[in-house]
Enzyme design. Structure first.
Site, mmCIF file in Angstrom:
data_model
loop_
_atom_site.group_PDB
_atom_site.id
_atom_site.type_symbol
_atom_site.label_atom_id
_atom_site.label_comp_id
_atom_site.label_asym_id
_atom_site.label_seq_id
_atom_site.Cartn_x
_atom_site.Cartn_y
_atom_site.Cartn_z
ATOM 1 N N GLU A 1 7.170 16.662 -30.787
ATOM 2 C CA GLU A 1 5.756 16.629 -30.701
ATOM 3 C C GLU A 1 6.342 16.137 -29.223
ATOM 4 O O GLU A 1 6.575 15.263 -29.458
ATOM 5 C CB GLU A 1 4.127 16.599 -31.366
ATOM 6 C CG GLU A 1 4.598 17.444 -32.475
ATOM 7 C CD GLU A 1 4.315 19.548 -31.775
ATOM 8 O OE1 GLU A 1 3.058 19.617 -31.001
ATOM 9 O OE2 GLU A 1 4.895 19.990 -32.809
ATOM 10 N N GLY B 1 12.188 24.124 -33.037
ATOM 11 C CA GLY B 1 13.538 24.901 -31.965
ATOM 12 C C GLY B 1 13.195 26.165 -31.123
ATOM 13 O O GLY B 1 12.132 27.008 -32.639
ATOM 14 N N LYS C 1 -0.143 22.265 -40.587
ATOM 15 C CA LYS C 1 0.221 23.646 -40.805
ATOM 16 C C LYS C 1 -0.443 23.871 -42.519
ATOM 17 O O LYS C 1 -0.300 24.943 -42.827
ATOM 18 C CB LYS C 1 1.906 23.193 -40.896
ATOM 19 C CG LYS C 1 2.739 23.463 -39.684
ATOM 20 C CD LYS C 1 3.721 22.825 -39.410
ATOM 21 C CE LYS C 1 4.587 22.904 -37.900
ATOM 22 N NZ LYS C 1 5.858 21.410 -38.026
HETATM 23 N N1 HSE Z 1 7.347 19.382 -33.785
HETATM 24 C C1 HSE Z 1 7.157 20.043 -35.125
HETATM 25 C C2 HSE Z 1 7.905 19.676 -36.259
HETATM 26 C C3 HSE Z 1 8.276 21.476 -34.280
HETATM 27 O O1 HSE Z 1 9.073 19.001 -35.662
HETATM 28 O O2 HSE Z 1 7.971 20.504 -36.911
HETATM 29 C C4 HSE Z 1 7.306 23.156 -34.766
HETATM 30 O O3 HSE Z 1 6.415 23.195 -35.201
#
Ligand code: HSE
Length: 399
Positions: free
Chosen positions: A182, A294, A197
């Site tokens: 992020e 990605g 999530k």
């Molecule tokens: N920053 C998040 C990760 C990106 O590393 O999973 C994907 O949601």
């Protein structure tokens, strides 16, 4: 009958560009990009300037645009865009997990009120099709648990630190350069991203609308050389694991680092891959693995949502209608490893049972059973000289 879709995209970063290439390569998809709204006028763009606009109205007020793809970083601005689009009756696809997790109830109501779909497969574990599977495939199975590795950056860092002896900082820089992390990487490292999530998954697995502030997250920021040595000696890896489990009418949920042995599927989930274990009464134990971060993996999930919109798909939030009276609980026992440098920080009476204790000059640890609610309220969490790791199966037999 599937239809041709006209797309308006907000944001052209890692995911936006990934999606652009995915769309270019996917000849069968009935969708074309009308406009891409971006913020930075100075930035050089890899496409002809006719594609771009700096005015959100060029998408939101354009009657030709059927689908708004919200792929920006800022969750507040993302919510405004998504709300405005749904209110115009436009379908929306987003990959913004924080925005969806923070506003799930409002977004659910808006979709009903304006009969406009919002899809967000790309927000959870990128290429792994977990949301639509929970919603459709497992629509009648009695799910008991959904857990796994939901963050690619931290898994990448842990892999590099464990298998390639890289430093934490070096591995983080790589994860950033590869476009996995992020913009504020503390969201990855401290377990917030995985928690957002998990919140979305809680809605589609168990029908729960939860406030992310009510879910415990402890990240990988305090993992030390000593912790890694202990893990290696015992044949473990350390993984950042998001967990949810239904026990009678209670659901337990958390994000924590965990010791993982080679008996678990999660042991072999490396680099930016994610892994999701789903347990159901009839399907029993199942495991999904795929790239979790990605541009292309996330773009592939956004593409799948666009494709679903060509046949007018929308989430029905089936579990919210099936399961009554489930609530979050933190009243259960877990087994943790607690490493600390100063005896006086720890009150062993907080543990229900100490299983193992280690004392040396600089590092001490205890492994013991503790009530989760006690851990959630403990002053240990903010202490950088302490680390907490869940023992393998440390939340399964003790609830
Ligand atoms: N920053 C998040 C990760 C990106 O590393 O999973 C994907 O949601």
């Amino acid at each position: 009958m599937s239809r041709n879709l006209k797309l308006g995209i907000f944001g052209f970063g890692v995911v936006g560009q990934g999606l652009y290439h995915v769309l270019e390569e996917t000849k069968g998809i009935k969708a074309e990009i009308l406009k891409i709204c971006v913020k930075n006028k100075q930035k050089k763009r890899p496409l002809p300037m006719e594609y771009f606009t700096y005015k959100k109205e060029d998408i939101l007020e354009n009657p030709e645009v059927d689908v708004v793809l919200e792929l920006i970083d800022d969750p507040k601005a993302a919510f405004e865009i998504v709300t405005a689009a749904l209110k115009k009756g436009k379908a929306v696809v987003t990959a913004n997990k924080k925005m969806v997790a923070d506003h799930m109830t409002e977004l659910y109501e808006l979709q009903k009120e304006y009969n406009a779909p919002l899809l967000y497969e790309g927000a959870c574990c990128a290429s792994i099709p977990i949301i639509r599977n929970l919603e459709e495939y497992y629509d009648n199975d009695l799910l008991s648990a959904v857990e796994g590795i939901f963050n690619g950056s931290t898994n990448y860092i842990l892999t590099k630190v464990f298998s390639e002896q890289k430093s934490f900082g070096e591995a983080l820089t790589e994860a950033q350069e590869l476009g996995y992390a992020e913009t504020d990487p503390s969201l990855d490292i401290e377990g917030f991203d995985a928690k957002y999530k998990l919140c979305i998954i809680l809605t589609h697995a168990f029908g729960l609308f939860v406030n992310p502030d009510d879910i415990f997250n402890y990240g990988i920021q305090n993992i030390s050389e000593f912790d890694i040595k202990i893990a290696r000696e015992r044949g473990y890896k350390i993984k950042l694991v998001a967990k949810s489990r239904k026990i009678d009418d209670k659901v337990i949920a958390m994000v924590m680092p965990q010791f993982v042995s080679d008996k678990s599927e999660l042991y072999k989930v490396e680099r930016e891959f994610n892994g999701v274990i789903v347990e159901g009464a009839f399907s029993e134990h199942q495991f999904f693995i795929g790239k979790g971060a990605g541009g292309y993996p996330t773009g592939s999930a956004v593409l799948s949502d666009i494709s679903a919109l060509t046949y007018n798909y929308m989430y029905e939030y089936k579990k919210t209608k099936q399961v009554a009276d489930l609530e979050l609980s933190s009243d259960y026992e877990i087994i943790i490893y607690l490493r600390f440098d100063n005896q006086s920080i720890i009150n062993k009476d907080d543990f229900n049972l100490i299983l193992e204790e280690y004392k040396a000059l600089e590092n001490h640890y205890v492994i013991g059973k503790i009530n989760f609610s006690k851990l959630v309220g403990s002053k240990w969490l903010s202490n950088p000289n302490i680390n907490i790791i869940l023992m393998e199966n440390g939340n399964e037999n003790h609830c």
